[in-house]
Design a protein around this motif. Structure first.
Motif, PDB file in Angstrom:
ATOM      1  N   MET A   1       0.832  -1.205   0.000  1.00 24.83           N
ATOM      2  CA  MET A   1       0.000   0.000   0.000  1.00 24.83           C
ATOM      3  C   MET A   1       0.870   1.261   0.000  1.00 24.83           C
ATOM      4  O   MET A   1       0.566   2.233  -0.682  1.00 24.83           O
ATOM      5  CB  MET A   1      -0.937   0.009   1.219  1.00 24.83           C
ATOM      6  N   ILE A   2       1.967   1.220   0.773  1.00 29.80           N
ATOM      7  CA  ILE A   2       2.866   2.381   0.762  1.00 29.80           C
ATOM      8  C   ILE A   2       3.464   2.533  -0.631  1.00 29.80           C
ATOM      9  O   ILE A   2       3.569   3.636  -1.167  1.00 29.80           O
ATOM     10  CB  ILE A   2       3.966   2.228   1.835  1.00 29.80           C
ATOM     11  N   GLY A   3       3.823   1.405  -1.247  1.00 31.99           N
ATOM     12  CA  GLY A   3       4.317   1.448  -2.624  1.00 31.99           C
ATOM     13  C   GLY A   3       3.299   2.067  -3.556  1.00 31.99           C
ATOM     14  O   GLY A   3       3.619   2.913  -4.393  1.00 31.99           O
ATOM     15  N   ALA A   4       2.041   1.669  -3.406  1.00 32.99           N
ATOM     16  CA  ALA A   4       0.979   2.201  -4.261  1.00 32.99           C
ATOM     17  C   ALA A   4       0.826   3.705  -4.057  1.00 32.99           C
ATOM     18  O   ALA A   4       0.621   4.466  -5.015  1.00 32.99           O
ATOM     19  CB  ALA A   4      -0.339   1.494  -3.962  1.00 32.99           C
ATOM     20  N   ILE A   5       0.948   4.148  -2.802  1.00 33.04           N
ATOM     21  CA  ILE A   5       0.808   5.578  -2.514  1.00 33.04           C
ATOM     22  C   ILE A   5       1.951   6.363  -3.165  1.00 33.04           C
ATOM     23  O   ILE A   5       1.743   7.426  -3.760  1.00 33.04           O
ATOM     24  CB  ILE A   5       0.754   5.814  -0.991  1.00 33.04           C
ATOM     25  N   PHE A   6       3.171   5.810  -3.084  1.00 33.23           N
ATOM     26  CA  PHE A   6       4.302   6.486  -3.725  1.00 33.23           C
ATOM     27  C   PHE A   6       4.126   6.527  -5.241  1.00 33.23           C
ATOM     28  O   PHE A   6       4.484   7.504  -5.887  1.00 33.23           O
ATOM     29  CB  PHE A   6       5.622   5.804  -3.344  1.00 33.23           C
ATOM     30  N   LEU A   7       3.564   5.448  -5.786  1.00 26.77           N
ATOM     31  CA  LEU A   7       3.293   5.421  -7.229  1.00 26.77           C
ATOM     32  C   LEU A   7       2.331   6.557  -7.593  1.00 26.77           C
ATOM     33  O   LEU A   7       2.548   7.309  -8.552  1.00 26.77           O
ATOM     34  CB  LEU A   7       2.678   4.070  -7.596  1.00 26.77           C
ATOM     35  N   GLY A   8       1.273   6.706  -6.784  1.00 24.13           N
ATOM     36  CA  GLY A   8       0.322   7.793  -7.012  1.00 24.13           C
ATOM     37  C   GLY A   8       0.982   9.147  -6.853  1.00 24.13           C
ATOM     38  O   GLY A   8       0.746  10.070  -7.639  1.00 24.13           O
ATOM     39  N   LEU A   9       1.872   9.258  -5.837  1.00 21.54           N
ATOM     40  CA  LEU A   9       2.575  10.522  -5.610  1.00 21.54           C
ATOM     41  C   LEU A   9       3.442  10.861  -6.817  1.00 21.54           C
ATOM     42  O   LEU A   9       3.460  12.013  -7.282  1.00 21.54           O
ATOM     43  CB  LEU A   9       3.436  10.412  -4.343  1.00 21.54           C
ATOM     44  N   GLY A  10       4.141   9.853  -7.359  1.00 26.49           N
ATOM     45  CA  GLY A  10       4.981  10.090  -8.533  1.00 26.49           C
ATOM     46  C   GLY A  10       4.173  10.616  -9.696  1.00 26.49           C
ATOM     47  O   GLY A  10       4.598  11.527 -10.411  1.00 26.49           O
ATOM     48  N   ARG A  11       2.979  10.055  -9.877  1.00 19.01           N
ATOM     49  CA  ARG A  11       2.088  10.525 -10.941  1.00 19.01           C
ATOM     50  C   ARG A  11       1.643  11.963 -10.682  1.00 19.01           C
ATOM     51  O   ARG A  11       1.610  12.800 -11.571  1.00 19.01           O
ATOM     52  CB  ARG A  11       0.853   9.633 -11.026  1.00 19.01           C
TER      53      ARG A  11
END
Lengths: 325, 279
Positions: free
Chosen positions: A233-243
């Motif tokens: 989930m933290i990975g997913a949040i960082f992915l969203g942040l990168g976008r």
């Protein structure tokens, strides 16, 4: 490739003609693979090279100064950096809980036959081109915010201590809050897709034992699913942040392209990507152009770090789940 | 056994929250699509597809922009696909367990999400500044760079899905490895790779940021790839920013065409994928 195939490959061949062609084929494909690495390095280097004039002229003041004065030739990127961070933060505050809710709905609550279509609908949010988000944001959503949401916010929250300054100012509809909300909508599908995948990968026995012990659905999510999927989930949040950090067209219209530092979320601001999109073709001096490319360099480095963290966390999870990539 | 009231309430709240979150997501999708289709359908005229982009204050179409976009997308596919398929093949076949493949796989995923505006700046520095002018060719190059990681990823994934027994069957027949890859694996993975390319096209069709400083725009008819080339996303961008009503109407029409194209392509791809799974 398993052991049998590897042995066969290493066995001596009756005909040698295949070996040369094989070597050529491997060279071509590995060359293409190298190209991907060279491309990334090339992008980073050319941004650094293009921005060197700005970095040399302003030094650290390029990041710490809020003055962006094209006529006077002073360029400080504090306002776009601040705007990028604030809008991305708003986006995550909206997108993270919504994505978790969507993932929960799709794995636990929705009737089975509706899950596929709803998941596709959420994925389509990611397919809509960002320029459409921007256009809708400017012509439809910003007037809506100005007429209905922002007057309420500044009336009810603008006078409060601490958070008051965030919501004061005229309700013009264009500003960091509107941009942050649009960004939030855009990153929901990215976070929700990962969340849904890892939620449904939680081993059934784990969830079933929690249910057998008398847990409610909420308790299963809170005490089993979320702890089990935490790093994904933290990975997913960082992915969203990168976008969110690098998104350009969706925010360019609704941010207002203002170079003033303002605490209020209702005021126009700027972001790194929006500043580049708005001003690059108008940049008439070398220093101006170099400053915009330097902004691009900062954006690239920050998104690279954020996306690397995301990728590392998700890789670890994939390994745990026994997948190879 | 009785569940305590507070726990039951928490459960109901979670249920309501998840349902509300999903509704929230679907409401935005519906709102955006509804506005685009309503405003766009009202602006649709036959002249949209036959006339050039007009000067302010007069009517016209977006034919030159549609042409320019089509040419740049086609060129991007021609440039990006072979490199992407080759790199993806390396990751899944010859290089499967190598360090290079691990590194490329990692970097490729980062390129997949990298800000597209930076790619525009990169091509500006690399091509436009040297050539001294904007060009359709530069625009196509930047779109190719955005397409590349998508193709690499789908090629790699679809080759990895093929069972190793298929490779072994080829080796057992005495085929060299490159022929196994080309004549057996590519055939088996073909529809999945094509799906990836179609999704990539849907993605680059709407990309605006990388075209702003590469292809720029051209109000007039031009088929010259070595000069600024009109394209749909930048036309929409410039017309939205303008103060003219006629241009706003054209921008909505363009948005309608673009959104319909991208959504249809996405739905088509899902239908193909589903059929492939059943078959």
């Amino acid at each position: 490739m398993n052991a049998t195939a590897a042995k066969i490959l290493e066995a001596p061949r009756p005909k040698k003609s295949g070996a040369g062609a094989d070597r050529t084929f491997e060279l071509i494909t590995s060359g293409a693979a190298w190209f991907v690495l060279v491309l990334l390095a090339g992008i980073a280097l050319s941004m650094a090279w293009g921005g060197r004039l700005a970095f040399k002229t302003f030094g650290w003041r390029f990041i710490t100064s809020p003055d962006w004065d094209a006529v006077g030739g002073h360029f400080g990127a504090l306002v776009p950096i601040y705007g990028t961070l604030v809008t991305s933060a708003i986006a995550l505050i909206i997108a993270v809980p919504v994505s978790i809710g969507i993932a929960l709905f799709l794995t636990d609550i929705a009737p089975r036959w509706t899950r596929g279509p709803i998941a596709i609908a959420i994925e389509l949010l990611a397919a809509i081109p960002s320029i459409i988000y921007g256009m809708w944001g400017l012509f439809v959503f910003a007037p809506f915010m100005a007429a209905h949401v922002e007057p309420w916010l500044s009336d009810h929250l603008g006078g409060k201590a601490v958070i008051g300054p965030l919501f004061s100012g005229p309700p013009i509809g264009i500003g960091m809050l509107t941009a942050g909300i649009v960004l939030g909508i855009m990153v929901i599908p990215f976070i929700a897709a990962v969340a849904r995948e890892v939620f449904s990968a939680v081993p059934a026995p784990l969830r079933e034992s929690a249910v057998a012990l008398g847990s409610t659905r909420w308790e299963v999510l809170r005490h089993v699913t979320l702890p089990y999927t935490r790093s994904a989930m933290i990975g997913a949040i960082f992915l969203g942040l990168g976008r969110a950090l690098g998104e350009t067209m969706a925010v360019t219209f609704v941010l207002g392209n203002a170079h003033d530092l303002s605490a209020s979320l209702l005021m126009p601001s700027n972001s790194i990507a929006a500043a580049i999109a708005n001003e690059f073709t108008e940049a008439d001096t070398d220093l101006y152009r170099s400053s915009l490319i330097a902004l691009g360099f900062l954006l690239f480095v920050v998104t690279f770090i954020v996306l690397s963290i995301a990728k590392l966390l998700l890789l670890r999870v994939n390994k745990q789940m026994g997948r190879t990539h | 056994m009785a569940i305590r009231a507070s726990r039951r309430i928490a459960d109901v709240v979670a249920f309501v929250f998840a349902t509300a979150a999903t509704t929230f997501g679907l409401v935005w999708l519906t709102w955006i699509l509804w506005m685009t289709f309503r405003q766009g359908a009202a602006a649709l005229t036959p002249s949209l597809f036959t006339q050039m982009t007009p000067p302010p204050g007069s009517s016209g179409g977006i034919f030159n922009a549609l042409y320019g976009s089509a040419v740049m997308i086609l060129l991007a596919v021609v440039i990006g696909t072979p490199v992407g398929v080759a790199a993806g093949t390396y990751l899944a076949e010859h290089g499967r367990h190598t360090r290079l493949a691990a590194a490329v796989s990692f970097i490729n995923d980062i390129l997949l999400s990298a800000p597209s505006i930076v790619i525009g700046l990169f091509i500006y520095e690399l091509v436009v500044r040297r050539a001294g002018h904007f060009s359709g060719f530069a625009g196509a190059l930047s779109l190719a760079i955005i397409l590349l990681p998508i193709v690499v990823r789908t090629t790699q994934e679809s080759l990895l899905l093929i069972p190793d027994t298929m490779r072994e069957a080829g080796f057992a027949l005495g085929l060299p490895r490159w022929r196994v890859t080309r004549q057996i694996l590519y055939k088996a993975a073909m529809s999945a790779i094509l799906t990836g390319i179609l999704l990539g096209i849907a993605r680059i069709a709407g990309e605006t940021a990388p075209l702003l400083f590469t292809a720029l725009n051209n109000q007039f008819w031009s088929a010259n790839l070595n000069a600024p080339l009109a394209n749909l996303p930048v036309v929409i961008f410039q017309y939205v920013m303008s103060p003219y009503d006629e241009w706003h109407t054209l921008a909505w029409a363009g948005a309608f065409v673009l959104t319909a194209f991208v959504l249809l392509l996405n739905i088509l791809v899902r239908l193909i994928a589903r059929k492939g799974k059943q078959g």
